[in-house]
Design an enzyme around this catalytic site. Structure first.
Site, PDB file in Angstrom:
ATOM      1  N   ARG A   1       7.881  50.688 -12.372  1.00 30.46           N
ATOM      2  CA  ARG A   1       6.771  51.025 -11.477  1.00 30.46           C
ATOM      3  C   ARG A   1       6.066  49.790 -10.948  1.00 30.46           C
ATOM      4  O   ARG A   1       5.405  49.852  -9.908  1.00 30.46           O
ATOM      5  CB  ARG A   1       5.802  51.982 -12.175  1.00 30.46           C
ATOM      6  CG  ARG A   1       6.422  53.366 -12.389  1.00 30.46           C
ATOM      7  CD  ARG A   1       5.517  54.302 -13.166  1.00 30.46           C
ATOM      8  NE  ARG A   1       5.133  53.765 -14.463  1.00 30.46           N
ATOM      9  CZ  ARG A   1       5.800  53.982 -15.599  1.00 30.46           C
ATOM     10  NH1 ARG A   1       6.877  54.710 -15.596  1.00 30.46           N
ATOM     11  NH2 ARG A   1       5.379  53.455 -16.725  1.00 30.46           N
TER      12      ARG A   1
ATOM     13  N   GLU B   1       7.222  48.484 -29.991  1.00 32.40           N
ATOM     14  CA  GLU B   1       6.739  49.154 -31.188  1.00 32.40           C
ATOM     15  C   GLU B   1       7.891  49.441 -32.157  1.00 32.40           C
ATOM     16  O   GLU B   1       7.733  49.333 -33.362  1.00 32.40           O
ATOM     17  CB  GLU B   1       6.047  50.477 -30.821  1.00 32.40           C
ATOM     18  CG  GLU B   1       4.737  50.319 -30.067  1.00 32.40           C
ATOM     19  CD  GLU B   1       4.898  50.124 -28.561  1.00 32.40           C
ATOM     20  OE1 GLU B   1       3.913  50.263 -27.857  1.00 32.40           O
ATOM     21  OE2 GLU B   1       6.008  49.817 -28.096  1.00 32.40           O
TER      22      GLU B   1
END
Length: 178
Positions: free
Chosen positions: A65, A102
């Site tokens: 994006r 993560e």
């Protein structure tokens, strides 16, 4: 950007619970992208946020994006656009950096000739979350010898403290913060 315009942008962003995984509240920008007036407001705000940095030679946008906002920002600033992509997606010789996620690691690459030493660069992306991906892109900009003027994001998830991880590279601005 006036408060009324910022409120219009903020209320257009859709919250999607449990996406892409349980416990995550995803900020969906597609309603902003789908509305010409809102999209213009978003890009105007990013232009305004980066105005104090002066002349820009290149805008680096992060896959995927960030390509939308980065390319539009570059067009408005009258400069070139450079994509920072996931490993293996660029057709020419690349320079890359690995970074922690993560749950694992990822890689980000740019063409090795995308930035020249001393070029004045702005990083643009739709979202600043934990700062991992933005930090990797900023490391690449720095490694190529370009001059980073700052980073601009459409949205910042301030509670994730990503800004703290990337301010060492230069100024950080965001249009909206949640």
């Amino acid at each position: 950007m006036n408060e009324d315009s910022l409120l219009r942008l903020q209320t257009a962003i859709r919250d999607v619970p449990d996406f892409p995984q349980a416990g995550v509240l995803f900020k969906d920008i597609t309603p902003v992208l789908a509305d010409a007036d809102l999209l213009k407001l978003a890009v105007d705000a990013m232009v305004e946020a980066s105005a104090e940095w002066g002349t820009v030679d290149k805008v680096v946008g992060i896959d995927a994006r960030g390509f939308i906002f980065g390319a539009m920002l570059a067009a408005r600033l009258g400069c070139g656009f450079i994509p920072a992509r996931k490993r293996g997606k660029l057709p020419w010789k690349t320079r890359g950096v690995d970074y922690a996620l993560e749950y694992g690691t990822a890689s980000l690459e740019m063409h090795e000739d995308a930035l020249l030493p001393g070029e004045r660069v702005v990083l643009a992306d739709d979202l600043l979350a934990t700062g991992g991906t933005a930090g990797a892109a900023l490391e690449l900009v720095q490694a190529m010898g370009a001059t980073l003027l700052g980073s601009v994001f459409f949205i910042e998830l301030a509670f994730l403290s990503g800004r703290e991880k990337i301010t060492r590279f230069g100024p950080v601005k965001s249009v909206l913060a949640f």
